[in-house]
Design an enzyme around this catalytic site. Structure first.
Site, PDB file in Angstrom:
ATOM      1  N   SER A 107      36.689  47.567  49.248  1.00 15.34           N
ATOM      2  CA  SER A 107      36.188  48.000  50.499  1.00 15.34           C
ATOM      3  C   SER A 107      35.662  47.308  51.340  1.00 15.34           C
ATOM      4  O   SER A 107      35.157  47.192  52.529  1.00 15.34           O
ATOM      5  CB  SER A 107      37.499  49.022  51.285  1.00 15.34           C
ATOM      6  OG  SER A 107      37.014  49.907  50.900  1.00 15.34           O
ATOM      7  N   HIS A 119      43.759  45.987  48.901  1.00 20.13           N
ATOM      8  CA  HIS A 119      43.216  45.116  49.643  1.00 20.13           C
ATOM      9  C   HIS A 119      43.902  43.490  49.117  1.00 20.13           C
ATOM     10  O   HIS A 119      43.458  42.340  50.288  1.00 20.13           O
ATOM     11  CB  HIS A 119      41.856  45.487  49.553  1.00 20.13           C
ATOM     12  CG  HIS A 119      41.172  46.977  50.744  1.00 20.13           C
ATOM     13  ND1 HIS A 119      41.718  46.593  51.935  1.00 20.13           N
ATOM     14  CD2 HIS A 119      41.440  48.188  50.509  1.00 20.13           C
ATOM     15  CE1 HIS A 119      41.202  47.805  52.977  1.00 20.13           C
ATOM     16  NE2 HIS A 119      41.383  48.641  51.816  1.00 20.13           N
ATOM     17  N   LYS A 145      49.554  47.751  54.639  1.00 16.97           N
ATOM     18  CA  LYS A 145      47.964  47.146  55.102  1.00 16.97           C
ATOM     19  C   LYS A 145      48.796  45.714  55.216  1.00 16.97           C
ATOM     20  O   LYS A 145      49.232  45.702  56.148  1.00 16.97           O
ATOM     21  CB  LYS A 145      46.768  46.706  54.008  1.00 16.97           C
ATOM     22  CG  LYS A 145      46.424  48.030  53.739  1.00 16.97           C
ATOM     23  CD  LYS A 145      45.017  48.726  52.750  1.00 16.97           C
ATOM     24  CE  LYS A 145      44.337  49.595  52.980  1.00 16.97           C
ATOM     25  NZ  LYS A 145      44.405  50.483  52.273  1.00 16.97           N
TER      26      LYS A 145
END
Ligand SMILES: *Cc1c(COP(=O)(O)O)cnc(C)c1O
Length: 396
Positions: free
Chosen positions: A183, A211, A242
């Protein structure tokens, strides 16, 4: 008693503040999105959310959640092994397995719980966990809860991983665990090489797709799609918080027996409430949308390329990104902090990261691109970057 403890806490908090590490929170009074409204009524463009596909305020997900609330009520008031599961839990688990081409899936309240509960039920002190140095805090905590012998390799460093795998031949079973996308830099783990080494040294592979899911791979299905590794990764963990809608919820998906064992022994699953029906229904709808069209993923990728190219042309030093994360390198902690503050004054929200979150001297601004950002919004952010960059002497 509290008097002394209070003094101690006040002192600690003061030193956090003085080190510039105190975390202040903004108050948002609108749905999450490309543009948000704050408590004082001001508006800002948001470039620091994990809203990669722009689904946080998606009408179809909201409608699905509302319908589920009308039909199934608000909460489950139980863990699954006591009251049982809701049909929507089962349907969502099937949808996750289909998306990742895996055999079975188990849901958690969050990916933090998925990672916290994945190692301890599977491995003992006779086994080894070989973990990337930049793995997420929840993986680190999950590893701490397990008695297996721990090895740590430098970020995405395959020579170092190979060394650790050699050392770990002393243990019974081995598992390599890594974030799919890291990240801070936005780099993708070299999963093809990791799987090759896993085969050579007889290790399992676990990847956290928080992610990478919805972002990485030709149609956003994550690292297995990106590197054509279907069937070679044993465990994927991930979040619904997310790309996949941005509310809450986590999952572990992979080999059938592994998921079966987690249902029997994984403590955050056994002893924490099951996901509310509205979250499951929105998740099911989200996976339907992903199947119908790759439009959101395509737009997100276009936005990343557009932003990266314009920023590089303007003279910024952009860390090579392989995801929706763009690191604008500034190499100075005070400059990075001031830069983010000046951007906020321009009503553009981006985050500065400084030591100890990133290595000393690699201070930066992190920009997170979303399918929700329009071209004019991207242009506005780039213009603000150029203005602030000139003011602060980053650009000539
Ligand atoms: C965000 C994140 C998590 C935590 O996910 P939650 O569902 O919010 O708990 C776990 N792992 C990684 C790599 C993440 O980026």
């Amino acid at each position: 008693m509290y008097g002394k403890f209070k003094e101690y806490l006040q002192g600690e908090l003061k030193s956090i503040e003085e080190a510039g590490l105190y975390k202040h929170e903004r108050t948002i009074c609108s749905p999450q999105g490309a543009e948000i409204t704050l408590a004082d009524g001001s508006k800002a463009l948001n470039f620091c959310a994990n809203n990669y596909l722009g689904l946080s305020d998606n009408p179809r997900l909201i409608a699905a959640a509302k319908k589920a609330m009308d039909e199934r009520g608000f909460g489950m008031s139980s863990v699954r092994f006591i009251c049982g599961k809701c049909d929507l839990h089962e349907e969502l688990e099937k949808a996750v397995s289909k998306y990742f081409h895996t055999e079975d899936t188990i849901l958690y309240a969050a990916c933090f719980d998925a990672n916290g509960g994945v190692f301890e039920p599977l491995l003992t002190k006779d086994d080894a966990i070989i973990s990337d140095a930049l793995n997420h805090a929840s993986i680190i905590d999950g590893v701490r809860l397990c008695k297996a012998v721990r090895y740590r390799y430098n970020n995405a460093d395959m020579a170092d991983l190979e060394e650790k795998l050699k050392e770990a031949q002393a243990q019974r079973f081995r598992i390599i665990c890594t974030d799919g996308v890291f990240s801070m830099d936005g780099n993708v783990a070299p999963m093809d090489k990791i799987c090759d080494l896993a085969e050579k040294y007889d290790a399992l592979v676990m990847v956290d797709e928080s992610h990478s899911a919805g972002v990485v791979g030709p149609t956003g299905h994550g690292v297995a799609e990106q590197f054509n590794l279907y069937g070679r990764i044993d465990i994927h963990t991930g979040t619904l918080g997310k790309s996949f809608g941005g509310a809450v919820g986590g999952f572990t998906t992979g080999r059938k027996e592994i998921i079966d064992m987690l249902r029997q022994r994984s403590r955050p699953y056994l002893f924490s409430n099951s996901l509310p029906p509205m979250i499951c229904a929105a998740g099911i709808e989200m996976f339907k949308m992903m199947e119908e069209s790759t439009e959101l993923h395509d737009r997100q990728q276009e936005n990343v390329a557009y932003f990266r190219d314009k920023m590089t042309a303007a003279g910024f030093d952009i860390h090579p990104t392989q995801s929706a994360i763009c690191a604008v390198m500034l190499y100075d902690p005070i400059l990075a902090g001031n830069f983010a503050k000046a951007m906020a004054k321009e009503n553009i929200f981006v985050t500065s990261f400084t030591y100890p979150v990133v290595p000393k001297g690699l201070d930066r601004i992190r920009v997170q691109l979303s399918a929700a950002h329009t071209r004019p919004q991207l242009d506005k952010a780039i213009a603000a970057f150029i203005k602030v960059g000139k003011e602060l002497g980053v650009l000539k």
